[in-house]
Design an enzyme around this catalytic site. Structure first.
Site, mmCIF file in Angstrom:
data_model
loop_
_atom_site.group_PDB
_atom_site.id
_atom_site.type_symbol
_atom_site.label_atom_id
_atom_site.label_comp_id
_atom_site.label_asym_id
_atom_site.label_seq_id
_atom_site.Cartn_x
_atom_site.Cartn_y
_atom_site.Cartn_z
ATOM 1 N N TYR A 53 -10.439 0.567 2.008
ATOM 2 C CA TYR A 53 -10.171 0.328 3.421
ATOM 3 C C TYR A 53 -9.517 1.516 4.086
ATOM 4 C CZ TYR A 53 -11.604 -3.750 5.829
ATOM 5 O OH TYR A 53 -12.355 -4.631 6.532
ATOM 6 N N ASP B 52 0.779 -1.231 0.000
ATOM 7 C CA ASP B 52 0.000 0.000 0.000
ATOM 8 C C ASP B 52 0.813 1.285 0.000
ATOM 9 O OD1 ASP B 52 -2.436 -1.179 -0.221
ATOM 10 O OD2 ASP B 52 -2.838 -1.263 1.922
#
Length: 877
Positions: free
Chosen positions: A472, A391
């Protein structure tokens, strides 16, 4: 919990892209000066320490707009970087940020009054050669620009020896146009099987399909992608819950679009050589059409209709009536509280980090911060089978979006902005960090004895940020406790990345209980949660760096195990004629660099010690590293030698790592561009531990992982909840102090309510009280209840049986409306006027980047601002 990277571009015909897309397209938006939010607590204006100043200038502070602009101008005047443009005219300069100074220079500055370290910038530049594209890193300094300023390849912090990675494509727009055309050309197939089609010409089509991707291969500038159709439209928050079970393979053998081809199609467990073969099968009598996974109220996170009487009453809130007790120097990003002090800084890739963490002016940790966040999936179909995300590639700092006051943080929290520079412009995510003091629902300490009761409040300090990466939201807390402990806590919430459940339409009028599974392997990877949706098991492994300096830099990690023991004692006979079964501690130093896993049954303690320092009792001073609160021990990666990850994240194979610190050549465990060259990453963590250097009495760094094994269930629909997806690691003083230092800063009460006749001094070794122990305890309880009901009246103040330690609330308290019901107009204004960091962050930022770029022509970007320069898709993660 999932980390899907869908990019919220509302082109109804959107198709996914590859990793470099975000790097080739420039961010363009309006940014304004950093301003105080309108809901800022009025208590801060009454802060008794409003003139508080840091002891030194923050050497880690990020480049401000003036510095970044100076670098930008200097590059224009002194280099050829801008001579070749990026994709279709975009700037090749992708990133400008601070190159953090070396530890030795900072320590000399902070501890020995040395000069402040020179400031340097790090650059990320897209350079093309023929049809190949490369992302190249440089360092520029010293700053501000002068005759001494130079530009150098940034290689010293990459153990690959390189300062570049190769991009699989050279023209992102060409890939966009080609990928989007695949959906258009197969519209007859998608209408028949999925009931919808892609629509490149109407960005707001609520019925348009999109596509998401998983790279099956990234190697030496070539890629293979699997795409899956998702639907319908780009306006649904629950995009990752809407896979449609139709997949197509893309082959990109080189960066040249002339070499790109469409490969196999996959539907209902059958692999077709091409779309023509799929069309032929669809025309046959026995062809099975699967249930369509349709959107609806089931993907909404809120229910505005149902209620209970209790829901109609507001919940309790936390307040700080007399203002904050911590002291904050905003100009230097420096904070002090109850003996703790530290600086903090941000970066575009790794978000928030803390530096020079001290207790009573003694450094405990030099650096504490995020390194990388990995999510790795498994499944029975082309998308889920090798899906993984790193990420920091998407920029966990850039995605530190605005926190909602009173909900993300208590109403009395203070907020700070996060700013960064990309492509010649400064961007500001307002109120991206919050700081607050909080009191736990459980005491720090309590004890009831025969004639007294003492209870202390458990108050702690929190520094919090939230990085919204796709579907998320990762909440990261740095928590400081009164006893000198430090906790790093990770929570996650959001939409899972669901897998399509293949059930034929002829047998699915959905009912409860669900119809039997056709595929016996389905429950290997998850559970059915909707007519055409399965959950996908995955691991989250989020890596952090802790550079410890316990009483200096000569540290050793000691493994103290608690082991069973059989031993004879001469005083045991005759009652125990043989061996006594008992236990003892065994102390083993960690001698060489290695990875460690949390022990079974918590049977070991990991202590980072100062072998040359002892407390006044002669015990070695140390801090213990242990799993903290949350859903079990933090997890390491289940998959061994991941096919998809390659060499990009070997730190995920153990719970924590003990390494000798080389800050000038190994400043971190990962690099945000590792995702682009997983087989030959810029930073290969395995090389950092390969030499197995000696780690006794050395400057040590501990890399530790947070996260968990997530097998989503029906309770994850529509959103995973934070209390079920939390993990943490605690650093706890262990013989570091001579006693519990929280005694000096606790706040609470000691109650001694014995009857006068019982007020007798207890002699050593005997009991001088007339009441027995149980009766005395009962009297204490009754008197405590009476005192609690009556409150701290003047009478109770005069009663020497009640001793308060620490300040109390003694005057009426007025709580502002803003503290109870925060003003959110700031967020709505940002949505309307195009400023950054606004309310629509989560709404439209539902993915993007390397593995899940949903592409199109949306004019409104994911941070709630207008994308003036982006007419081909929101790709600047």
């Amino acid at each position: 919990m999932a980390s899907w990277r869908l990019l919220g571009l509302s082109i109804s015909a959107a198709v996914i892209l590859c990793s470099l897309a975000y790097l080739l397209l420039l961010s363009a938006s309006t940014s304004g000066p950093i301003r105080q939010p309108p809901f800022y607590s009025s208590a801060s204006s009454k802060h008794p320490h409003r003139h508080f100043q840091a002891p030194a200038e923050n050497p880690w502070t990020e480049l401000d707009e003036a510095e970044a602009s100076q670098v930008y101008i200097w590059l224009h005047e002194n280099t050829n970087i801008f001579n070749s443009t990026g994709a279709r005219g975009s700037s090749p300069l992708n990133l400008i940020e601070l190159l953090r100074p070396n530890k030795s220079s900072v320590v000399d500055y902070l501890d020995h009054n040395g000069p402040i370290p020179d400031r340097w910038a790090r650059l990320s530049v897209v350079e093309t050669k023929d049809d190949d594209a490369f992302i190249v890193e440089y360092m520029v300094g010293p700053l501000p620009p002068s005759n001494e300023t130079q530009i150098l390849p940034l290689t010293y912090c990459h153990n690959s020896g390189r300062n570049y990675v190769q991009s699989p494509i050279s023209d992102v727009f060409a890939l966009l146009e080609w990928a989007l055309s695949i959906g258009e050309d197969a519209s007859d197939v998608t209408l028949d099987l999925l009931g919808a089609k892609t629509n490149r010409h109407d960005p707001d089509d609520p019925n348009g399909l999109v596509m998401g991707s998983r790279p099956a291969l990234i190697d030496s500038g070539r890629m293979v992608h699997w795409l899956e159709f998702f639907g319908p439209g780009m306006k649904s928050d629950g995009r990752s819950l809407l896979p449609q079970g139709l997949y197509v393979k893309l082959n990109l053998p080189s960066a040249s679009p002339e070499t790109w081809t469409t490969g196999e199609w996959f539907y209902n467990g059958i692999l077709y050589d091409n779309v023509t073969m799929l069309r032929g099968a669809m025309a046959s009598p026995g062809f099975e059409r699967l249930t369509v996974n349709e959107d609806g109220a089931w993907t909404d996170t809120e229910d505005f209709t149902a209620s209970t009487p209790e829901r109609d009453m507001p919940p309790p809130v936390s307040i700080q009536p007399y203002g904050p007790r911590y002291r904050l120097d905003r100009s230097e990003n420096y904070l002090s509280w109850m003996g703790f002090s530290f600086y903090f800084s941000t970066s575009q890739a790794t978000a928030l980090s803390l530096f020079d963490i001290r207790y009573n002016n003694s450094r405990i940790i030099y650096q504490l911060g995020l390194q990388e966040a990995l999510a790795h999936y498994a499944g029975v179909e082309p998308m889920q089978s090798g899906l993984h995300f790193l990420d920091t590639f998407f920029g966990m700092g850039k995605m530190m979006f605005s926190l909602v006051p009173g909900l993300d943080c208590p109403g009395h929290a203070e907020y700070m902005d996060m700013s960064y520079h990309r492509g010649g412009k400064m961007y500001t995510n307002r109120n991206a960090i919050c700081v607050f003091e909080y009191t736990s629902d459980a005491p720090l300490q309590r004890h009831t004895s025969a004639f007294s009761a003492t209870v202390s409040r458990n108050t702690y300090l929190v520094v919090r940020s939230v990085s919204t990466v796709g579907n998320y939201d990762y909440t990261i807390d740095y928590i400081f406790y009164l006893d000198g402990s430090v906790e790093v806590k990770l929570r996650a919430s959001g939409y899972i990345f669901g897998a399509f459940h293949a059930e034929p339409r002829s047998s699915t009028s959905f009912s409860f209980p669900p119809l039997p599974q056709r595929d016996s392997s389905a429950n290997e990877y998850g559970y059915r949660v909707h007519p055409a949706l399965h959950t996908s098991m995955h691991d989250h492994v989020v890596n952090f760096r802790a550079d410890f300096d316990i009483c200096g830099t000569a540290n050793t990690v000691v493994r103290t195990s608690i082991e069973p023991l059989q031993r004879t004692y001469h005083w045991d006979r005759p009652e125990v004629p043989g061996l006594r079964n008992t236990m003892h501690m065994v102390h083993r130093p960690v001698t060489h660099e290695t990875g460690l896993d949390w022990p079974k049954n918590s049977g070991e303690m990991y202590l980072i010690t100062a072998p040359n320092d002892t407390n006044k009792w002669g015990e070695t001073r140390a801090y213990r590293i242990l799993p903290g609160t949350g859903m079990g021990n933090p997890a390491r990666l289940t998959i061994v030698n991941s096919t998809a990850l390659g060499a990009s994240a070997p730190w995920s194979s153990s719970d924590l790592w003990i390494l000798r610190n080389h800050p000038s050549t190994e400043p971190g465990s990962a690099h945000h561009l590792n995702a682009l060259e997983p087989l030959s990453p810029l930073v290969d963590f395995a090389k950092m531990v390969a030499d197995r250097e000696v780690v006794e009495k050395e400057d040590l760094v501990v890399y530790f992982n947070l996260g968990g094994h997530h097998v989503p269930s029906s309770q994850d629909i529509p959103n995973t909840l934070m209390h079920t997806s939390a993990s943490s690691v605690v650093f706890m003083p262990f013989n570091y102090f001579d006693e519990d230092v929280s005694k000096a800063v606790r706040q609470g009460v000691r109650v001694d309510r014995r009857p006068k006749k019982e007020n007798i001094v207890v002699a050593a070794g005997g009991v001088g009280a007339e009441l027995d122990g149980e009766a005395a305890k009962e009297e204490v309880r009754r008197s405590s209840n009476r005192a609690a009901r009556s409150g701290p009246t003047e009478k109770s103040k005069e009663d020497d049986g009640v001793s308060w330690f620490g300040a109390r609330y003694t005057t009426p308290v007025l709580v502002s409306e803003a503290m109870l019901s925060p003003d959110l107009s700031h967020y709505m204004k940002e949505r309307d006027d195009g400023e950054q960091g606004g309310w629509k962050t989560v709404r439209n930022n539902v993915g993007g980047g390397l593995y899940g770029l949903f592409v199109g022509k949306e004019r409104e970007g994911g941070r709630g601002h207008q994308r003036d320069g982006d007419d081909g898709g929101r790709l600047d993660w």
